[in-house]
Design an enzyme around this catalytic site. Structure first.
Site, PDB file in Angstrom:
ATOM      1  N   LYS A 181       9.709 -82.451 -26.180  1.00  0.00           N
ATOM      2  CA  LYS A 181      10.495 -83.571 -26.716  1.00  0.00           C
ATOM      3  C   LYS A 181      10.011 -84.843 -26.013  1.00  0.00           C
ATOM      4  CE  LYS A 181      13.903 -86.299 -28.070  1.00  0.00           C
ATOM      5  NZ  LYS A 181      13.491 -87.493 -27.267  1.00  0.00           N
ATOM      6  N   GLY A 217      19.773 -88.064 -27.690  1.00  0.00           N
ATOM      7  CA  GLY A 217      20.698 -86.964 -27.502  1.00  0.00           C
ATOM      8  C   GLY A 217      20.074 -85.593 -27.651  1.00  0.00           C
ATOM      9  N   GLY A 219      17.490 -84.541 -26.173  1.00  0.00           N
ATOM     10  CA  GLY A 219      17.142 -84.081 -24.833  1.00  0.00           C
ATOM     11  C   GLY A 219      18.318 -83.402 -24.158  1.00  0.00           C
ATOM     12  N   GLU A 257      10.693 -84.746 -12.066  1.00  0.00           N
ATOM     13  CA  GLU A 257       9.802 -85.758 -11.481  1.00  0.00           C
ATOM     14  C   GLU A 257      10.396 -87.101 -11.838  1.00  0.00           C
ATOM     15  OE1 GLU A 257       7.687 -88.650 -10.819  1.00  0.00           O
ATOM     16  OE2 GLU A 257       6.653 -88.061 -12.672  1.00  0.00           O
ATOM     17  N   CYS A 291       5.644 -94.280 -12.032  1.00  0.00           N
ATOM     18  CA  CYS A 291       6.632 -93.935 -11.021  1.00  0.00           C
ATOM     19  C   CYS A 291       6.044 -93.908  -9.615  1.00  0.00           C
ATOM     20  CB  CYS A 291       7.262 -92.591 -11.346  1.00  0.00           C
ATOM     21  SG  CYS A 291       6.074 -91.282 -11.672  1.00  0.00           S
ATOM     22  N   GLU A 390      13.979 -99.252  -8.456  1.00  0.00           N
ATOM     23  CA  GLU A 390      12.767 -99.166  -9.260  1.00  0.00           C
ATOM     24  C   GLU A 390      12.838-100.151 -10.426  1.00  0.00           C
ATOM     25  OE1 GLU A 390       9.934 -95.590 -10.714  1.00  0.00           O
ATOM     26  OE2 GLU A 390      11.985 -95.482 -11.476  1.00  0.00           O
TER      27      GLU A 390
END
Length: 485
Positions: A181, A217, A219, A257, A291, A390
């Protein structure tokens, strides 16, 4: 690859439209619609999960290592045959600078599929512990490693091919079946994988399913579904918490992650100009949308102003620029929403007492698309929100340190622990690197990325490792078998 038609879903070996119609995918450099993708709904996801469950439970895919390696190499070769087309697609949909597509944005992760195929063939799937007599009973014991089951791979938009393949590759090599996904911002990159898997490999139906959707949604449905054995998620720390909470209802395994706010430490015996120039380049590559990108730059206090001038001058030369240009380092942000988020942090930086040594807003010569100038913020301390949270944009915060111990203290004073960098004399730089609470560290420009290198973080940067043998083993279960002797 898709012509003028929307990209399809891959469900149980068939390329199909989505039950929800289609949704648009945009070019972040212009803001224009470049095409459409199939918009899956819960009923499509249900079919994908049923297919993945059946392929795992009722076929010999989990036990046929040689065939799995064969299919992975087919997938690698298919992606390579279409690399020119995929390169242009990635630049246009993800806003990735062209130079990065020859590395981590495309060519690197495609090649990595071969490494995982090789690993599957050479891996010690069974370990013989020999004979023993626990409690006086003679037994012959062995340890078997086997696939975890159905994997839900939920991926972000910033490095779509790298992250999609870093999950799909080892998961399939280990004998799992997968429902992928991807993020709604980059559906084409994932759909292309589905098309090539269906049309140019021998992957059996249901082994790989690709479900693109505008609905975030889906996910959440994946993480809670009892047919899923393992969730592999890359994204924000906030969403990672929600994934972990949802997965807990069925006690399924999770790999996370997550975010980072990594430090780039310049020691007092480093070449200041070289180190600060490198920090500028690293910090705004792909508009800072990574990231593990180092966005806190720590420099000796007595050279703070000099470092600020070097970084600001370098950033001014780095962009922003058209991602299709070979020379571009800093392209656009992925969306208007992401640009708004970054601008919110720029306003916060000013409110906290920060000063823009360069950048600080939208480039005046780029009215279309989603752009932010490469920005350096000075005058803040590590307890400011701008230095701790972040941002995921081309924004660096310059901080002062008072020696090696202080630099380590500041770098580790973060809720995150994903990556880091140290520049200085080798002995001192390595000594500092050893004290950083992060999953990866670059010393004097060393590159840790590679199929054989595990990637992941400490603290709120995640759970588990991706890539390398450690990443492969995230997708395995351990079974002990004892036979009476």
């Amino acid at each position: 690859m898709f012509g003028n038609a929307p990209s399809p879903l891959l469900l149980d070996g068939r390329l199909e439209p989505g039950s929800g119609g289609v949704f648009d995918t945009l070019d972040p450099a212009t803001g224009e619609v470049v095409g459409q993708a199939a918009d899956a709904r819960p009923e499509d996801l249900d079919r994908a999960l049923a297919a993945a469950r059946r392929a795992f439970d009722e076929t010999d895919w989990p036990s046929d290592v040689k065939f799995r390696a064969h299919c992975l190499r087919q997938l690698r070769d298919a992606l390579r045959r279409h690399s020119d087309e995929l390169r242009e697609l990635t630049i246009r949909e993800a806003g990735a600078p062209r130079f990065l597509t020859f590395g981590a944005q495309l060519d690197g992760p495609v090649a990595d599929l071969g490494w995982f195929a090789d690993l599957a063939e050479s891996y010690a799937w069974e370990t013989d512990l020999g004979r023993a007599e626990p409690m006086g009973m003679a037994s012959h014991r062995r340890i078997v490693r086997e696939a975890a089951g159905v994997v839900a791979a939920i991926t972000p938009w910033n490095f779509p091919h790298q992250i999609n393949l870093a999950k799909v590759g080892p998961a399939l090599a280990a004998g799992n079946t997968v429902v992928l996904k991807p993020a709604p911002d980059t559906p084409w990159c994932a759909a292309a994988l589905g098309v090539l898997a269906a049309e140019e490999t021998d992957l059996p139906p249901g082994v790989l399913n690709v479900v693109t959707s505008s609905d975030h949604g889906l996910g959440a449905l994946l993480t809670a579904d009892e047919r899923v054995d393992l969730v592999s998620f890359t994204g924000s720390t906030a969403t990672g918490r929600a994934v972990m909470t949802s997965a807990a209802t069925t006690l399924k395994r999770v790999f996370l992650e997550l975010g980072g706010k990594s430090a780039f430490i310049v020691l007092d015996d480093a070449d200041l100009r070289a180190a600060c120039s490198y920090a500028a380049f690293a910090g705004v590559t792909h508009a800072g949308q990574g990231c593990a990108i180092t966005t806190r730059v720590l420099v000796p206090r007595d050279r703070y102003d000099e470092a600020a001038a070097i970084i600001a001058k370098t950033l001014a030369r780095l962009g922003p620029g058209d991602p299709s240009d070979d020379r571009t380092v800093c392209g656009p942000l992925i969306s208007a929403a992401q640009r708004d988020r970054v601008e919110g942090y720029l306003r916060l930086a000013v409110a906290e007492g920060g000063v823009f040594a360069c950048g600080g807003g939208r480039p005046p010569d780029r009215p279309d698309g989603f752009w932010i100038e490469p920005t350096l913020i000075t005058g803040l301390t590590n307890d400011s929100r701008t230095a701790r949270e972040e941002i995921f944009g081309p924004v660096l915060v310059l901080l002062a340190h008072d020696g090696d111990d202080d630099a380590v203290r500041i770098a580790n004073d973060s809720p995150f622990g994903l990556s880091g960098a140290v520049h200085g004399s080798p002995d001192r730089a390595n000594a500092v690197a050893a004290r950083l609470r992060t999953g990866t560290v670059s010393v004097n420009g060393g590159v840790w990325y590679g199929a054989d290198v595990p990637f992941g973080g400490y603290k709120q940067s995640g759970i588990g490792r991706e890539m390398g043998v450690a990443g492969f083993e995230e997708y395995l279960e351990t079974k002990a078998i004892a036979e009476g002797a």
